[in-house]
Design an enzyme around this catalytic site. Structure first.
Site, PDB file in Angstrom:
ATOM      1  N   ASN A   9      44.679  26.224  43.245  1.00 16.94           N
ATOM      2  CA  ASN A   9      45.779  25.946  42.208  1.00 16.94           C
ATOM      3  C   ASN A   9      47.087  26.821  42.845  1.00 16.94           C
ATOM      4  OD1 ASN A   9      47.470  25.347  40.002  1.00 16.94           O
ATOM      5  ND2 ASN A   9      46.317  26.715  38.536  1.00 16.94           N
ATOM      6  N   TRP A  10      47.980  26.170  43.321  1.00 17.94           N
ATOM      7  CA  TRP A  10      48.874  26.566  43.852  1.00 17.94           C
ATOM      8  C   TRP A  10      50.176  27.014  42.625  1.00 17.94           C
ATOM      9  CZ3 TRP A  10      50.962  23.826  49.072  1.00 17.94           C
ATOM     10  CH2 TRP A  10      50.024  24.268  49.976  1.00 17.94           C
ATOM     11  N   LYS A  11      49.698  26.544  41.695  1.00 20.87           N
ATOM     12  CA  LYS A  11      50.861  26.743  40.337  1.00 20.87           C
ATOM     13  C   LYS A  11      52.299  26.316  41.031  1.00 20.87           C
ATOM     14  CE  LYS A  11      47.601  30.099  38.585  1.00 20.87           C
ATOM     15  NZ  LYS A  11      47.247  31.237  38.005  1.00 20.87           N
ATOM     16  N   HIS A  94      44.839  23.682  31.772  1.00 20.48           N
ATOM     17  CA  HIS A  94      45.033  25.167  32.497  1.00 20.48           C
ATOM     18  C   HIS A  94      45.476  26.155  31.167  1.00 20.48           C
ATOM     19  CE1 HIS A  94      46.007  28.608  34.664  1.00 20.48           C
ATOM     20  NE2 HIS A  94      45.234  28.236  35.476  1.00 20.48           N
ATOM     21  N   GLU A  96      47.667  28.263  31.390  1.00 21.29           N
ATOM     22  CA  GLU A  96      48.932  28.382  31.229  1.00 21.29           C
ATOM     23  C   GLU A  96      49.579  27.511  30.669  1.00 21.29           C
ATOM     24  OE1 GLU A  96      49.454  29.134  35.417  1.00 21.29           O
ATOM     25  OE2 GLU A  96      48.184  31.073  35.122  1.00 21.29           O
ATOM     26  N   GLU A 166      37.616  29.731  33.206  1.00 25.73           N
ATOM     27  CA  GLU A 166      38.593  30.813  33.680  1.00 25.73           C
ATOM     28  C   GLU A 166      38.955  31.540  32.441  1.00 25.73           C
ATOM     29  OE1 GLU A 166      41.097  28.996  37.085  1.00 25.73           O
ATOM     30  OE2 GLU A 166      41.908  28.370  35.329  1.00 25.73           O
ATOM     31  N   GLY A 172      45.004  35.719  37.269  1.00 29.98           N
ATOM     32  CA  GLY A 172      46.316  36.592  37.930  1.00 29.98           C
ATOM     33  C   GLY A 172      46.348  38.001  37.819  1.00 29.98           C
ATOM     34  N   SER A 212      41.106  35.366  39.482  1.00 28.88           N
ATOM     35  CA  SER A 212      41.184  36.599  40.427  1.00 28.88           C
ATOM     36  C   SER A 212      40.127  36.417  41.347  1.00 28.88           C
ATOM     37  CB  SER A 212      41.157  37.857  39.608  1.00 28.88           C
ATOM     38  OG  SER A 212      42.322  37.908  38.949  1.00 28.88           O
ATOM     39  N   GLY A 233      43.892  30.632  42.287  1.00 24.69           N
ATOM     40  CA  GLY A 233      45.130  30.828  42.070  1.00 24.69           C
ATOM     41  C   GLY A 233      45.827  31.580  43.245  1.00 24.69           C
ATOM     42  N   GLY A 234      45.898  32.799  43.012  1.00 19.73           N
ATOM     43  CA  GLY A 234      46.997  33.450  44.072  1.00 19.73           C
ATOM     44  C   GLY A 234      46.303  33.589  45.415  1.00 19.73           C
TER      45      GLY A 234
END
Ligand code: PGA
Length: 250
Positions: A9-11, A94, A96, A166, A172, A212, A233-234
């Site tokens: 997930n590149w956001k 998501h 966010e 999640e 993150g 994470s 993600g990251g």
């Protein structure tokens, strides 16, 4: 046996040039995996990503859709639009989006239905906050989110839904859930699905862990009984690191 599905997930990261060089480096590193590999990229990278994954085992997803096909919804993108350029997956709900963009269980449900209608496979996110975890209501929160998200879907559709568990406090933050805790939460989700759709559906549905995930934690998480891969993600922004997560079982 359920397949492992590893999705990045590149956001709101990566420009078209970054996308092209990422795929150039990443594709050869994951070409021999038996795991399913998905990159969920920003809208502006979709076209470049789709062109550059041709002939590889990498699938492309978006990060949101609207619940209508078209109309006066300035700034929105529909499932039909995504499907028309070759997108296969879409992240829905998501945390966010729930937190910053008023996504609710109701809009999540509408979007999942529209994803199926459009021919896209949804990756549906659920998860508890730190407060809810500390209050001991994690399972209640996440099973309820799953129930509302899947409301009105057929068993066959649920089988084709990917759920990403999640925990919000793990996203993150570098604080990864223990593999035992994550596996237990995912078991609770599977039980909930079993109570609504029966054993066949509950044993087929892919349920990922997200929050994470790194190359150093992937193996421990993904070799538990119920965690079927991850939403990353990251650590999905660097080709080498993400390839190690995809190749956790090599
Ligand atoms: P993270 O993000 O891996 O950076 O914690 C996961 C996600 O939000 O999907």
């Amino acid at each position: 046996m359920r397949k492992k599905v590893i999705a990045g997930n590149w956001k709101m990261n990566m420009l078209p040039n970054d996308t092209i060089s990422f795929i150039e480096e990443f594709a050869p590193l994951v070409k021999d995996t038996e795991n399913e590999v998905i990159l969920c990229v920003p809208y502006t990278d979709l076209f470049y990503a789709l062109l550059n994954v041709q002939g590889t085992n990498i699938k492309i997803g978006a990060q949101n859709i609207h619940w209508e096909d078209e109309g006066a919804y300035t700034g929105e993108i529909s499932g039909k639009m995504l499907k028309s350029i070759g997108v296969e997956y879409v992240i829905i709900g998501h945390s966010e989006r729930r937190q910053y963009f008023n996504e609710t269980d109701e809009t999540v449900n509408k979007k999942i239905k529209k994803a199926f209608e459009s021919g896209l496979k949804p990756i549906v996110c659920v998860g508890e906050s730190l407060e809810q975890r500390e209050a001991g209501i994690t399972d209640k929160i996440i099973t309820n989110q799953v129930k509302l998200a899947l409301d009105g879907l057929t068993g066959e559709q649920v089988k084709n839904t990917i759920i990403a568990y999640e925990p919000i406090w793990a996203i993150g933050t570098g604080k990864v859930a223990t593999s035992t805790d994550a596996n237990n939460s995912i078991k609770a989700i599977r039980e909930e699905i079993k109570s609504i759709y029966g054993q066949d559906v509950s044993e087929s549905v892919i349920i990922q862990y997200g929050g994470s995930v790194k190359s150093t934690s992937a193996k421990e998480l993904f070799t538990t009984s119920d965690i079927d891969g991850g939403l990353v993600g990251g650590a999905s922004l660097k080709a080498e690191e993400f390839s190690k997560i995809v190749n956790y079982n090599k």
